[in-house]
Enzyme design. Structure first.
Site, mmCIF file in Angstrom:
data_model
loop_
_atom_site.group_PDB
_atom_site.id
_atom_site.type_symbol
_atom_site.label_atom_id
_atom_site.label_comp_id
_atom_site.label_asym_id
_atom_site.label_seq_id
_atom_site.Cartn_x
_atom_site.Cartn_y
_atom_site.Cartn_z
ATOM 1 N N THR A 166 9.566 54.530 70.933
ATOM 2 C CA THR A 166 8.977 55.369 69.895
ATOM 3 C C THR A 166 7.564 55.658 70.346
ATOM 4 O O THR A 166 7.041 54.962 71.210
ATOM 5 C CB THR A 166 8.927 54.560 68.573
ATOM 6 N N ARG A 226 22.208 56.328 61.679
ATOM 7 C CA ARG A 226 21.277 55.196 61.527
ATOM 8 C C ARG A 226 19.839 55.717 61.546
ATOM 9 O O ARG A 226 19.452 56.511 62.401
ATOM 10 C CB ARG A 226 21.488 54.203 62.664
ATOM 11 N N VAL A 227 19.046 55.289 60.593
ATOM 12 C CA VAL A 227 17.635 55.659 60.539
ATOM 13 C C VAL A 227 16.816 54.393 60.640
ATOM 14 O O VAL A 227 17.114 53.389 59.976
ATOM 15 C CB VAL A 227 17.319 56.412 59.223
ATOM 16 N N GLY A 228 15.785 54.412 61.477
ATOM 17 C CA GLY A 228 14.925 53.245 61.631
ATOM 18 C C GLY A 228 13.694 53.336 60.755
ATOM 19 O O GLY A 228 13.694 53.979 59.692
ATOM 20 N N ASP A 229 12.636 52.714 61.211
ATOM 21 C CA ASP A 229 11.406 52.644 60.423
ATOM 22 C C ASP A 229 10.516 53.880 60.581
ATOM 23 O O ASP A 229 9.692 54.174 59.711
ATOM 24 C CB ASP A 229 10.601 51.396 60.814
ATOM 25 N N GLY A 238 13.174 48.652 64.430
ATOM 26 C CA GLY A 238 12.796 49.210 63.140
ATOM 27 C C GLY A 238 13.359 48.471 61.946
ATOM 28 O O GLY A 238 12.749 48.456 60.871
ATOM 29 N N THR A 255 6.208 50.490 66.776
ATOM 30 C CA THR A 255 7.344 50.735 67.651
ATOM 31 C C THR A 255 8.128 49.428 67.721
ATOM 32 O O THR A 255 7.611 48.379 67.373
ATOM 33 C CB THR A 255 6.912 51.149 69.071
HETATM 34 N N1 GLY Z 1 11.126 51.811 65.817
HETATM 35 C C1 GLY Z 1 12.064 52.797 66.089
HETATM 36 C C2 GLY Z 1 13.389 52.546 65.508
HETATM 37 O O1 GLY Z 1 13.744 51.402 65.260
HETATM 38 O O2 GLY Z 1 14.118 53.502 65.299
#
Ligand code: GLY
Length: 383
Positions: free
Chosen positions: A233, A261-264, A287, A284
């Site tokens: 990231t 899937r969605v991260g942080d 997430g 980064t």
């Molecule tokens: N930090 C990026 C993710 O986990 O998608």
């Protein structure tokens, strides 16, 4: 990307000098506000000092040059991360980011404008190389904060962005095909680890999960991609001489993730948080840990209680460490076997990059101030 270099004298002449002059300004009025000198600075993840634009500037250098020439801080940090989003060689962000399990590149991004006290985000966006610019449009043009999936793409199309069928590059596609060849990925957490009984051979399930990670490590060692790009990231934060603070985070997320899937990164408080009175933090790494801890918000709150950026980041990482209790996330020493990093800047322009572990000092973060762009080893919570 052109590899032309700018020496320090040229860099200072090109704009950093403006920041040095401006940095002596004092702001803050009223009985409860302490006058603060802000030193202009840009702080980013390590890839903020690798990819270069046609003038030979990295993300942090371009953002600093724009900011100290008078551009809006958010416009500046977004212009910086655009270099990384557009670089086909960076397999963690934007164009050429490692795709999901179906081979589709899905991108997440968030932006936050400190002085305006607003933000914008997109998640699971397909077909646009620069999701950070779409997140900025969400912030500027709508009454909302977060758009996802097809809705985000339709919005981007209406805002005039080019929608491409496929953001894979030959490199990201080859790595995905290789991954498909080597493993039948196990995406779902075995239910016994949620305290439920499940039929089937748990040892075999754990072994497949371990094997999936081992395949990724092996492929990284063979040069298919940088291991840091598994969750790679870029976060980039800036403060100008007036103490205006902004930030952006943008990513292709977890390599070969479950589609959707969605991260942080697109979640304010997790992948990014800005409070113009205090500072900014972004993240980064894995997430999921950040989504359950909202640790970028924690970083900024800890700075608001008087902690330095480094101590605030360490407090957030310690909180995450204490939340990691699932066996599959622990190594043989009982320590988290995962990577998570934060990049912090306060309103005065003090900054830090902190991580859970940095055993060989290889993990760095990127900074640009009046001394020019450079990479600095991350401070680690654990040895
Ligand atoms: N930090 C990026 C993710 O986990 O998608």
């Amino acid at each position: 990307m052109q590899k032309q270099k700018m020496n320090r004298r040229e860099f200072v002449a090109a704009g950093a000098g403006a920041g040095m002059l401006a940095s002596s300004s004092v702001f803050g009025q009223g009985p409860n506000v302490i006058a603060v000198r802000s030193k202009p600075v840009i702080v980013a993840a390590g890839n903020g000092n690798r990819s270069k634009d046609k003038d030979g500037l990295t993300c942090v250098a371009r953002a600093f040059k724009m900011m100290t020439a008078g551009s809006d801080v958010l416009d500046s940090v977004i212009a910086g991360v655009n270099i990384v989003e557009l670089d086909p060689e960076d397999t963690s962000v934007g164009y050429g980011g490692l795709p999901n399990a179906d081979g589709v590149v899905q991108l997440d991004s968030s932006v936050m404008h400190g002085p305006k006290k607003i933000g914008g985000c997109v998640a699971s966006l397909e077909g646009v190389r620069t999701p950070s610019l779409v997140a900025q449009k969400v912030m500027e043009e709508t009454d909302h904060v977060l758009l996802v999936g097809k809705g985000a793409q339709d919005f981007a199309r209406m805002m005039g962005f080019t929608i491409e069928d496929d953001l894979n590059t030959p490199r990201s596609r080859a790595a995905w095909i290789e991954w498909k060849r080597r493993t039948d990925p196990l995406h779902y957490i075995p239910t016994d680890q949620r305290g439920l009984k499940v039929p089937g051979d748990m040892a075999a399930l754990r072994e497949r999960e371990r094997a999936g990670l081992e395949v990724a490590r092996q492929m990284a060692a063979e040069g298919w991609f940088d291991i840091e790009h598994l969750y790679g990231t870029i976060n980039c934060n800036g403060v100008n001489s007036k103490g205006e603070v902004c930030g952006v985070t943008t990513t292709s997320g977890l390599a070969w993730k479950i589609p959707g899937r969605v991260g942080d990164s697109p979640i304010l408080g997790a992948g990014l948080y800005v409070n113009n009175d205090i500072g900014a933090a972004g993240s980064t790494g894995r997430g999921e840990l950040n989504l359950i801890s909202l640790a970028s918000f924690v970083c900024v709150e800890e700075m608001s209680r008087g902690k330095s950026p480094k101590d605030a980041g360490m407090a957030a990482i310690k909180r995450i460490k204490d939340m990691v209790i699932q066996k599959r996330l622990l190594d043989e020493k009982g320590e988290p076997n995962v990577g998570i990093n934060f990049y912090l800047v306060n309103k005065k322009g003090e900054f830090a990059g902190v991580t859970l572990k940095n055993p060989n000092g290889r993990s760095t973060y990127a900074v640009c101030d009046e001394n020019g762009p450079r990479s600095i080893p991350m401070d680690a919570l654990l040895a």
